[in-house]
Design an enzyme around this catalytic site. Structure first.
Site, mmCIF file in Angstrom:
data_model
loop_
_atom_site.group_PDB
_atom_site.id
_atom_site.type_symbol
_atom_site.label_atom_id
_atom_site.label_comp_id
_atom_site.label_asym_id
_atom_site.label_seq_id
_atom_site.Cartn_x
_atom_site.Cartn_y
_atom_site.Cartn_z
ATOM 1 N N SER A 141 10.475 -0.807 -3.405
ATOM 2 C CA SER A 141 10.441 -0.910 -1.946
ATOM 3 C C SER A 141 11.630 -1.733 -1.473
ATOM 4 C CB SER A 141 9.144 -1.597 -1.508
ATOM 5 O OG SER A 141 9.155 -1.946 -0.137
ATOM 6 N N TYR A 154 2.479 -7.975 -1.794
ATOM 7 C CA TYR A 154 3.256 -6.738 -1.846
ATOM 8 C C TYR A 154 4.627 -6.979 -2.469
ATOM 9 C CZ TYR A 154 4.932 -2.161 -0.297
ATOM 10 O OH TYR A 154 5.422 -0.879 -0.264
#
Length: 271
Positions: A141, A154
């Site tokens: 990401s 995350y």
């Protein structure tokens, strides 16, 4: 890498980048073993890929279930005979500061975003080694490059995917198996709306964060899929998807400690 007539295992294939990748691969002549937790959305993706001429098998699977993942290679070989490409795309999001996020939710996210990547690589690497040319593609990401507040869990998972992929690439140097790590920026998927939130967070705060996240998620998934597919074909070790990710990656390298002072608008968003 030659995509035509290859066989790809693709997780998280039921929606978003996963579905767009399935369609792009099928259009390029790739055959697909599609994996997703939701059998209905998985079937929709499979239908789209079959319409493009691909041979497709469907494998409804919880990728955090190690026994289920261990059974996948034999199921895929039974349908396709071999595996050339493993794309670890399945992922979830979890908002909240470290103090807000429960241990249960933190472990849940890590089990899907990172542990499953390791388990799937371990399961399929023996099959990939049997092919003349093969590749592992792990989706990290933008938040595997930068670290906004409110995204402790995350970021931890996506930085772990990045580190694991980079080390694995070096270990597989001079073998037939390459490794690509992908860092998408703001791609317009449902990751923000499906993210878990702390129990202590009010509905108004959840909506505020969702609206902020959705403003940043702009790139259509098919465009992201084409960028990733080009990176696979060119054997790229790292693929950064989107101008936002490229700029922020450059800024983080330039100002590794203080870059966040210039980016207050990204805090608490999902990517």
């Amino acid at each position: 890498m030659q995509i035509k007539d290859s066989v790809a295992v693709l997780t998280g294939a039921g929606s978003g980048i996963g579905r767009a990748l399935a369609v792009a691969l099928a259009r390029s002549g790739c055959h697909l073993a599609l994996v997703d937790l939701n059998p209905d959305s998985l079937a929709e993706t499979a239908t789209q890929a079959r319409a493009l001429g691909a041979r497709v098998s469907e494998h409804p699977t919880d990728v955090s279930d190690r026994s289920a993942v261990a059974a996948l290679p034999s199921a895929v070989v039974a349908e396709h005979g071999s595996v050339d490409l493993l794309i670890n795309n399945a992922g979830v999001a979890l908002g909240g500061t470290f103090d807000q996020v429960s241990e249960e939710n933190f472990d849940w996210l890590m089990s899907i975003n990172f542990d499953a990547v390791v388990t799937l690589c371990r399961a399929f690497l023996p099959l990939l080694r049997q092919r003349p040319e093969a590749r592992i593609v792990n989706i990290s990401s933008l938040f595997g490059l930068i670290t906004p507040a409110g995204q402790t869990a995350y970021c931890a998972s996506k930085f772990a995917v990045r580190g694991f992929s980079n080390a694995l690439r070096l270990e597989l140097t001079n073998t037939n198996v390459g490794v690509t790590v992908v860092h998408p920026g703001g791609v317009a998927t449902a990751i923000a709306t499906s993210a878990r939130s702390p129990d202590s967070e009010s509905d108004a705060e959840k909506q505020r964060k969702l609206a902020r996240a959705n403003r940043l998620l702009r790139m259509p998934p098919p465009k992201a899929a084409q960028i990733i597919l080009r990176g696979i074909e060119r054997n790229r070790p790292r693929v950064i998807v989107g101008n936002d990710a490229r700029i922020l990656s450059w800024l983080e390298r330039l100002m590794p400690v203080n870059y966040w002072r210039l980016l207050p608008g990204l805090a608490d968003s999902d990517a």
